[in-house]
Design a protein around this motif. Structure first.
Motif: not given
Length: 431
Positions: A63-82
């Motif tokens: 499973x992969x779950x994610x949130x997109x508070x902003x579409x600007x992931x190119x500059x904000x990046x993801x906070x990823x937990x694996x």
């Protein structure tokens, strides 16, 4: 009841509801749906919205779950937990029925690095996924869980093995076949599975075609110790991290783009369509960021924390640790370091983690394997090597890893959840 006790009770319930990776994913899906996350399906065209919360599964076991508070992931990046959904166990072979010397038994295959002797003399049940043909001719898959003791692997009495306490090995072909019934009882495994589908799902099937079933210990997870200092449970490696990651995402993923990645098959190398050494994560990331340049920008603005249990210093085997890097239960999570890249931690990713811990007043421990011992590994270096994301390997100190029942600290999980929640909210995750 204090908050930590409530937290641990929720953790124990999650583990009890998740005897297999299939069930763990189903349990996480229910929790995510209740919190407003929308399911996505890989065969569909995706239409994502800013502020959206989503989850997607593959093989019903990752499973992969994610949130997109902003579409600007190119500059904000993801906070990823694996984390990973699988645990070492015994899985049924396709032709599982065996009748020997007055008993029906089940032929099993060892999955992962099982501590085999811990499976002896335990009340075992059976759970997993079954694929069947319906009355209308369609094929369908069902999760089943018998939820009661069905099988048992009895030890050999010491009278017949006088040197047992001097150490003995367990032959995985001959000596771990669980007894499920007396041979005077009629047993046809596929009919038994069809009846269980009817019992759990209220659906009659015309034929069971195949199955992926695992044995598991029916003893419930528990808080143990004079003051309930410990958590004793099966599959702490690595459902403990799945639960912590899920809680952190739900509590902290509404400010910055955040992602929880829980993949199957880590215990056998992660090389599968739904494992960390397969294309699942990259497929999802490229669908969120289909422009190649922005895809790379997003990853290089991101950070992954790979959470997988760490070896606590065992008081009866203290010499198995490097004394200066020997984690203690209930003293906080552990940063895992290996200069031969068995772990993916580096000074920059470790510094981000230490900074968050300092802000919260939490202690941080460090684990380095003894220089004369081999080091295990995690999904951390696999994921970092697959997609190039800066990565940190951490874990909660645990005793008895890969035993049928493991032991962790009752204070550690909630503290790590708090830290990872702040990680999900952090504005910058790169120095």
């Amino acid at each position: 009841m204090n908050t930590n006790t409530e937290f641990n009770q929720s953790l124990l319930q999650f583990i009890a509801q998740s005897p297999t990776p299939f069930h763990a994913v189903e349990t996480m899906k229910s929790r995510l749906s209740a919190q407003g996350f929308e399911p996505l399906y890989e065969r569909d065209e995706w239409v994502l919205t800013e502020g959206g919360k989503y989850f997607v599964t593959r093989n019903d076991s990752s499973l992969i779950a994610f949130t997109l508070p902003s579409f600007d992931v190119a500059h904000r990046g993801y906070r990823m937990i694996g984390a990973h959904t699988d645990s070492p166990c015994l899985k049924l072979k396709p032709n599982a029925q065996v009748t020997r010397f007055g008993h029906h038994q089940l032929a099993v295959e060892v999955y992962g690095g099982v501590l085999l002797h811990t499976w002896l003399d335990r009340d075992l049940s059976l759970a997993g996924r079954v694929t069947a043909k319906l009355e209308n001719g369609d094929l369908a898959s069902f999760l089943i869980d018998f939820k009661r003791p069905l099988a048992y692997i009895p030890n050999l009495a010491i009278h017949l093995n006088r040197t047992a306490n001097e150490g003995f090995s367990v032959n995985p072909q001959e000596e771990i076949l669980p007894i499920i019934a007396g041979s005077q009882t009629e047993l046809e495994l596929r009919q038994l599975l069809a009846a269980q589908i009817q019992h759990e799902h209220g659906i009659e099937v015309s034929a069971v075609l195949d199955f992926e079933l695992s044995l598991y210990d029916t003893q419930a997870p528990a808080l143990v110790g004079l003051h309930e200092e410990y958590i004793a449970a099966a599959r702490l490696d690595n459902l403990l991290s799945c639960f912590v990651g899920l809680e952190a995402l739900l509590a902290g993923g509404d400010q910055q783009p955040a992602m929880l990645i829980c993949t199957d098959h880590e215990e056998v190398g992660s090389l599968s369509s739904c494992g960390a050494n397969g294309p699942f994560l990259e497929d999802i990331l490229r669908r969120i960021s289909p422009i190649p340049e922005q895809y790379v920008q997003a990853l290089q603005s991101s950070m992954l924390i790979s959470a997988d249990n760490a070896h606590a210093q065992h008081p009866n085997y203290a010499s198995k640790h490097d004394a200066r890097h020997a984690p203690v239960i209930n003293q906080g999570a552990v940063i895992k370091v290996n200069n031969n890249q068995r772990y993916a931690s580096n000074s920059e990713t470790a510094a981000v983690y230490r900074d968050i811990a300092a802000q919260l007043g939490q202690t941080v421990q460090t684990f380095v394997v003894r220089s004369d011992m081999a080091c295990g590994s995690t999904i951390g270096p696999i994921t970092a090597g697959q997609i190039g994301v800066p990565t940190l390997d951490i874990g909660l100190p645990t005793f008895g890893m890969h035993s049928i029942r493991e032991l962790a600290g009752s204070q550690d999980a909630q503290r790590l959840t708090e830290l990872l929640t702040h990680f999900c909210r952090r504005e910058k995750v790169r120095p």
